[in-house]
Scaffold this motif. Structure first.
Motif, PDB file in Angstrom:
ATOM      1  N   GLN A 140       0.718  -1.294   0.181  1.00 11.14           N
ATOM      2  CA  GLN A 140       0.106  -0.010  -0.059  1.00 11.14           C
ATOM      3  C   GLN A 140       0.813   1.249  -0.109  1.00 11.14           C
ATOM      4  O   GLN A 140       0.201   2.468  -0.462  1.00 11.14           O
ATOM      5  CB  GLN A 140      -1.028  -0.232   0.848  1.00 11.14           C
ATOM      6  N   THR A 141       2.384   1.231   0.227  1.00 11.14           N
ATOM      7  CA  THR A 141       2.850   2.065  -0.145  1.00 11.14           C
ATOM      8  C   THR A 141       2.529   3.092  -1.756  1.00 11.14           C
ATOM      9  O   THR A 141       2.824   2.140  -2.347  1.00 11.14           O
ATOM     10  CB  THR A 141       4.577   1.608   0.434  1.00 11.14           C
ATOM     11  N   SER A 142       2.443   4.137  -1.532  1.00 15.20           N
ATOM     12  CA  SER A 142       1.708   5.289  -2.546  1.00 15.20           C
ATOM     13  C   SER A 142       1.609   5.993  -2.237  1.00 15.20           C
ATOM     14  O   SER A 142       1.680   6.591  -1.621  1.00 15.20           O
ATOM     15  CB  SER A 142       0.566   4.110  -3.721  1.00 15.20           C
ATOM     16  N   VAL A 143       1.090   7.049  -3.785  1.00 16.30           N
ATOM     17  CA  VAL A 143       1.301   8.244  -3.865  1.00 16.30           C
ATOM     18  C   VAL A 143      -1.234   8.358  -3.649  1.00 16.30           C
ATOM     19  O   VAL A 143      -1.328   7.804  -4.856  1.00 16.30           O
ATOM     20  CB  VAL A 143       1.389   9.672  -4.243  1.00 16.30           C
ATOM     21  N   TYR A 144      -1.385   8.395  -3.412  1.00 19.22           N
ATOM     22  CA  TYR A 144      -2.370   8.844  -3.156  1.00 19.22           C
ATOM     23  C   TYR A 144      -3.450   9.770  -3.495  1.00 19.22           C
ATOM     24  O   TYR A 144      -3.386  11.040  -2.384  1.00 19.22           O
ATOM     25  CB  TYR A 144      -3.598   8.711  -1.360  1.00 19.22           C
ATOM     26  N   PHE A 145      -4.532  10.432  -3.934  1.00 19.53           N
ATOM     27  CA  PHE A 145      -5.069  11.622  -4.713  1.00 19.53           C
ATOM     28  C   PHE A 145      -6.771  11.570  -4.157  1.00 19.53           C
ATOM     29  O   PHE A 145      -6.684  10.534  -4.994  1.00 19.53           O
ATOM     30  CB  PHE A 145      -4.476  11.952  -6.500  1.00 19.53           C
ATOM     31  N   CYS A 146      -6.962  12.667  -3.597  1.00 12.96           N
ATOM     32  CA  CYS A 146      -8.355  12.603  -3.469  1.00 12.96           C
ATOM     33  C   CYS A 146      -8.857  12.938  -4.990  1.00 12.96           C
ATOM     34  O   CYS A 146      -7.893  14.375  -5.325  1.00 12.96           O
ATOM     35  CB  CYS A 146      -8.680  13.093  -2.163  1.00 12.96           C
ATOM     36  N   ALA A 147     -10.465  13.375  -5.057  1.00 11.04           N
ATOM     37  CA  ALA A 147     -10.630  13.541  -6.350  1.00 11.04           C
ATOM     38  C   ALA A 147     -12.098  14.294  -6.442  1.00 11.04           C
ATOM     39  O   ALA A 147     -12.616  13.621  -5.392  1.00 11.04           O
ATOM     40  CB  ALA A 147      -9.872  13.789  -7.373  1.00 11.04           C
ATOM     41  N   SER A 148     -12.776  15.466  -6.910  1.00  9.38           N
ATOM     42  CA  SER A 148     -14.197  15.433  -7.125  1.00  9.38           C
ATOM     43  C   SER A 148     -14.246  16.044  -8.106  1.00  9.38           C
ATOM     44  O   SER A 148     -13.668  16.288  -8.906  1.00  9.38           O
ATOM     45  CB  SER A 148     -14.563  16.317  -5.396  1.00  9.38           C
ATOM     46  N   SER A 149     -15.972  15.851  -8.213  1.00 11.95           N
ATOM     47  CA  SER A 149     -16.708  15.849  -9.816  1.00 11.95           C
ATOM     48  C   SER A 149     -17.666  16.793  -9.127  1.00 11.95           C
ATOM     49  O   SER A 149     -18.565  16.500  -8.462  1.00 11.95           O
ATOM     50  CB  SER A 149     -16.284  15.487 -10.723  1.00 11.95           C
ATOM     51  N   ASP A 150     -18.538  17.659 -10.224  1.00 13.68           N
ATOM     52  CA  ASP A 150     -19.361  18.111  -9.749  1.00 13.68           C
ATOM     53  C   ASP A 150     -20.450  17.588 -10.582  1.00 13.68           C
ATOM     54  O   ASP A 150     -22.144  18.116 -10.731  1.00 13.68           O
ATOM     55  CB  ASP A 150     -19.982  20.122 -10.406  1.00 13.68           C
ATOM     56  N   SER A 151     -20.102  16.416 -10.697  1.00 14.48           N
ATOM     57  CA  SER A 151     -21.629  15.936 -11.333  1.00 14.48           C
ATOM     58  C   SER A 151     -22.048  14.215 -10.690  1.00 14.48           C
ATOM     59  O   SER A 151     -20.815  13.889 -10.700  1.00 14.48           O
ATOM     60  CB  SER A 151     -21.369  15.375 -12.954  1.00 14.48           C
ATOM     61  N   SER A 152     -22.892  13.907  -9.795  1.00 16.28           N
ATOM     62  CA  SER A 152     -23.221  13.098  -9.712  1.00 16.28           C
ATOM     63  C   SER A 152     -23.091  12.072  -9.889  1.00 16.28           C
ATOM     64  O   SER A 152     -21.937  10.447  -9.808  1.00 16.28           O
ATOM     65  CB  SER A 152     -24.291  13.034  -8.853  1.00 16.28           C
TER      66      SER A 152
ATOM     67  N   GLN B  40       0.119  16.625 -15.470  1.00 15.68           N
ATOM     68  CA  GLN B  40       0.508  16.334 -13.614  1.00 15.68           C
ATOM     69  C   GLN B  40       2.621  17.099 -14.323  1.00 15.68           C
ATOM     70  O   GLN B  40       3.314  16.340 -14.610  1.00 15.68           O
ATOM     71  CB  GLN B  40       0.622  15.115 -13.350  1.00 15.68           C
ATOM     72  N   HIS B  41       2.667  18.482 -13.592  1.00 15.87           N
ATOM     73  CA  HIS B  41       3.961  18.084 -12.977  1.00 15.87           C
ATOM     74  C   HIS B  41       4.278  17.321 -12.310  1.00 15.87           C
ATOM     75  O   HIS B  41       3.613  17.074 -11.017  1.00 15.87           O
ATOM     76  CB  HIS B  41       3.744  19.757 -12.451  1.00 15.87           C
ATOM     77  N   ALA B  42       5.493  17.418 -12.047  1.00 14.22           N
ATOM     78  CA  ALA B  42       6.561  16.184 -10.614  1.00 14.22           C
ATOM     79  C   ALA B  42       6.046  16.732  -9.648  1.00 14.22           C
ATOM     80  O   ALA B  42       6.133  18.128  -9.162  1.00 14.22           O
ATOM     81  CB  ALA B  42       7.654  16.165 -11.102  1.00 14.22           C
ATOM     82  N   GLY B  43       5.692  15.588  -8.789  1.00 11.45           N
ATOM     83  CA  GLY B  43       5.245  16.121  -7.276  1.00 11.45           C
ATOM     84  C   GLY B  43       4.043  16.446  -6.767  1.00 11.45           C
ATOM     85  O   GLY B  43       3.868  16.916  -5.499  1.00 11.45           O
ATOM     86  N   GLU B  44       3.225  16.700  -8.125  1.00  9.42           N
ATOM     87  CA  GLU B  44       1.767  17.861  -7.893  1.00  9.42           C
ATOM     88  C   GLU B  44       0.470  16.759  -8.442  1.00  9.42           C
ATOM     89  O   GLU B  44       0.934  16.035  -8.891  1.00  9.42           O
ATOM     90  CB  GLU B  44       1.942  18.868  -9.072  1.00  9.42           C
ATOM     91  N   ALA B  45      -0.702  17.461  -8.381  1.00 12.84           N
ATOM     92  CA  ALA B  45      -1.904  16.847  -8.370  1.00 12.84           C
ATOM     93  C   ALA B  45      -2.071  17.585 -10.328  1.00 12.84           C
ATOM     94  O   ALA B  45      -2.095  17.738 -10.888  1.00 12.84           O
ATOM     95  CB  ALA B  45      -2.593  17.660  -7.943  1.00 12.84           C
ATOM     96  N   PRO B  46      -2.695  15.857 -10.707  1.00 10.96           N
ATOM     97  CA  PRO B  46      -3.051  16.111 -12.157  1.00 10.96           C
ATOM     98  C   PRO B  46      -4.252  17.252 -12.485  1.00 10.96           C
ATOM     99  O   PRO B  46      -5.124  17.750 -11.202  1.00 10.96           O
ATOM    100  CB  PRO B  46      -3.550  14.989 -12.231  1.00 10.96           C
ATOM    101  N   THR B  47      -4.255  17.966 -13.273  1.00 14.61           N
ATOM    102  CA  THR B  47      -4.677  19.122 -13.745  1.00 14.61           C
ATOM    103  C   THR B  47      -5.925  19.007 -15.635  1.00 14.61           C
ATOM    104  O   THR B  47      -5.050  18.624 -16.224  1.00 14.61           O
ATOM    105  CB  THR B  47      -4.583  20.715 -13.174  1.00 14.61           C
TER     106      THR B  47
END
Lengths: 115, 109
Positions: free
Chosen positions: A85-97, B37-44
């Protein structure tokens, strides 16, 4: 400044420990997502929520759980962390259900290392 | 599977033009997206195509051919700040995004 905030930004964790990654957005978006990003692989969906009170499993849900008690918050919990589970975790949101617009707004990421 | 294929790495020169290709399975298609996505940053978010053709947005353009399962991102007048990874993503029949591994673009002076 409106947006999506994750915490912590970085964490080193011993295997077997419980860990919760926090995610908060103030854009009133219905849909929220948790991804993990590993070198050489695309972003992989862990869990998602189309609206407050509902959640769904993504591509790689095992070992993770989420809750969506309200619109703004979408925490991700690792009940008993393992090194994979070592990783980079990203949370994201969008404005459509239904996520139909596809435009996701991402948090800055949480870098997790499990030893 | 739902493979999204794009080159791992590309190199281009400042001021030039570069085209980053992406191929995907045509079944269950609801749109094609490009993120930066720039290095170390979030995707846009960069672009979204659901119909065939070219969508232009300043120095960046995105093209889609649904029948061929093919898209490209075209970057013109390259600047050093364009050095980043470019992620291709297909929206599937469940309106979930399937992501490619990304193309790392290196810009040289």
């Amino acid at each position: 400044i409106a947006g999506i905030t994750q915490a912590p930004t970085s964490q080193i964790l011993a295997a077997g420990r419980r860990m919760t990654l926090r995610c908060t957005q103030d854009m009133r978006h219905n849909a929220m997502y948790w991804y993990r990003q590993d070198l050489g692989l695309g972003l992989r969906l862990i869990h998602y929520s189309n609206t407050a009170g509902t959640t769904g499993k993504g591509e790689v849900p095992d070992g993770y759980s989420v809750s969506r008690a309200n619109t703004d918050d979408f925490p991700l919990t690792l009940a008993s962390a393992v090194p994979s589970q070592t990783s980079v975790y990203f949370c994201a949101s969008s404005d459509s259900s239904a996520g139909q617009t596809g435009e996701l707004f991402f948090g800055e990421g949480s870098r997790l290392t499990v030893l | 599977g739902q493979n999204i294929d794009q080159p791992t790495e590309m190199t281009a020169t400042e001021g030039a033009i570069v085209q980053i290709n992406c191929t995907y399975q045509t079944s269950g298609f609801n749109g094609l997206f490009w993120y930066q996505q720039h290095a170390g940053e979030a995707p846009t978010f960069l672009s979204y195509n659901v119909l065939d053709g070219l969508e232009e947005k300043g120095r960046f353009s995105s093209f889609l051919s649904r029948s061929k399962g093919y898209s490209y991102l075209l970057l013109k007048e390259l600047q050093m700040k364009d050095s980043a990874s470019y992620l291709c993503a297909k929206m599937d029949s469940n309106y979930q995004l399937i992501w490619g591994a990304g193309t790392k673009l290196i810009i040289k002076p």
